[in-house]
Scaffold this active site. Sequence first.
Site, short mmCIF file in Angstrom:
data_model
loop_
_atom_site.label_atom_id
_atom_site.label_comp_id
_atom_site.label_asym_id
_atom_site.label_seq_id
_atom_site.Cartn_x
_atom_site.Cartn_y
_atom_site.Cartn_z
N PHE A 46 2.97 6.28 4.32
CA PHE A 46 3.59 4.96 4.24
C PHE A 46 4.64 4.82 5.34
O PHE A 46 5.26 5.80 5.75
CB PHE A 46 4.26 4.77 2.88
N THR A 79 -1.55 9.88 1.29
CA THR A 79 -1.35 8.59 1.95
C THR A 79 0.00 8.58 2.65
O THR A 79 1.00 9.06 2.11
CB THR A 79 -1.44 7.43 0.95
#
Length: 365
Positions: free
Chosen positions: A267, A265
Amino acid sequence: MSKEQLSSLLKQHRDQIDAIDEQILKLANERASHARHIGELKDDGVIYRPEREAQVLRRLSALNPGPLPAEAVTNIFRSIMSNCRALEKEMTVAFLGPLGTYSEEAALKQFGEGKHAVVCGSIDEVFRTVESGQADYGVVPVENSNEGAVGLTLDLLLSSPLKICGEVTIPIHHCLLSKQTDIHQISHVFSHSQSLAQCHEWLNKMLPKAQREPVTSNARAAQMIHDLIVADGTFAAAIASKRAAELFSLNILAENIEDDPKNTTRFLVLSAHDVAPSGQDKTSFVTATKNQPGAILGLLEPLAKHNVSMTKLESRPAKGGMWEYVFYVDIEGHVQDPNVASAIDEITSKASYLKLLGSYPLAII
């Protein structure tokens, strides 16, 4: 080798380690003293310089002879820089909570322990907290390698005055957590909808009859399991991180249950200020085309013309009208680079709308 010889060799190494530790302590404090003086000389009040920290980490990684891996070197020096920053001012960082989320992990990776955390209940709240000045920085998820973009983050970037000042990538390794000790008793699994999707095949194989319950975050799922009073034969589990297991005193029934071991992921770090070039940067902007044939191609042509590499193109429905779209674009380089500036100027002249979201250092592992 006799016990006496072994003991003598161990003592020699331990004595050397003690001496090195004393040198490290002295040098770390010398570094902190210089960092404090730099803080006193600054006149803009900005403590966190992501471009400078990125340059430091890249240089040290390049100089690293081993045996420590590059990731260990960056972790060590991130901690040192974090504690040096704290001597100037304790920074406040907002992220999606509760404690134990991957957003918290991203905030820890980027800022270290030398910060004050503002735990938010939603991504919207992270934006509002930074916009209102209640936090200096915010950390929000923007895309997952398997599940794609986080639409809410993209939509908020469009309307928010905040700038992107950094990016963080986190490998996502999910665990199945519960108060129970027998995985075969689990009848309900709670987690964020994306995490449930990322573990879809594993759940089909290992817990095919378990009901899947989406909640606002993985850590919230772990918190719910911790607070849950088990009754009526209901045995619940959460998909979350190892840190969540520690925070909420849950048993780890299975580790690394994500379907893709490369699951990652990305960010974004949000702030109210711009960031200077670091030498290895990315620029993000959002744009809309005029309603005419070849409009999208016209937007992309300036990038090729000025030798700017595009790393991402993501479309989202515009809020102003049906079947109208805006395009989120990531390109290599900083807006202060002449070729990037020229390309963006040319795109602006052709687009019906363009908003720069920020130029920032590429994520460091």
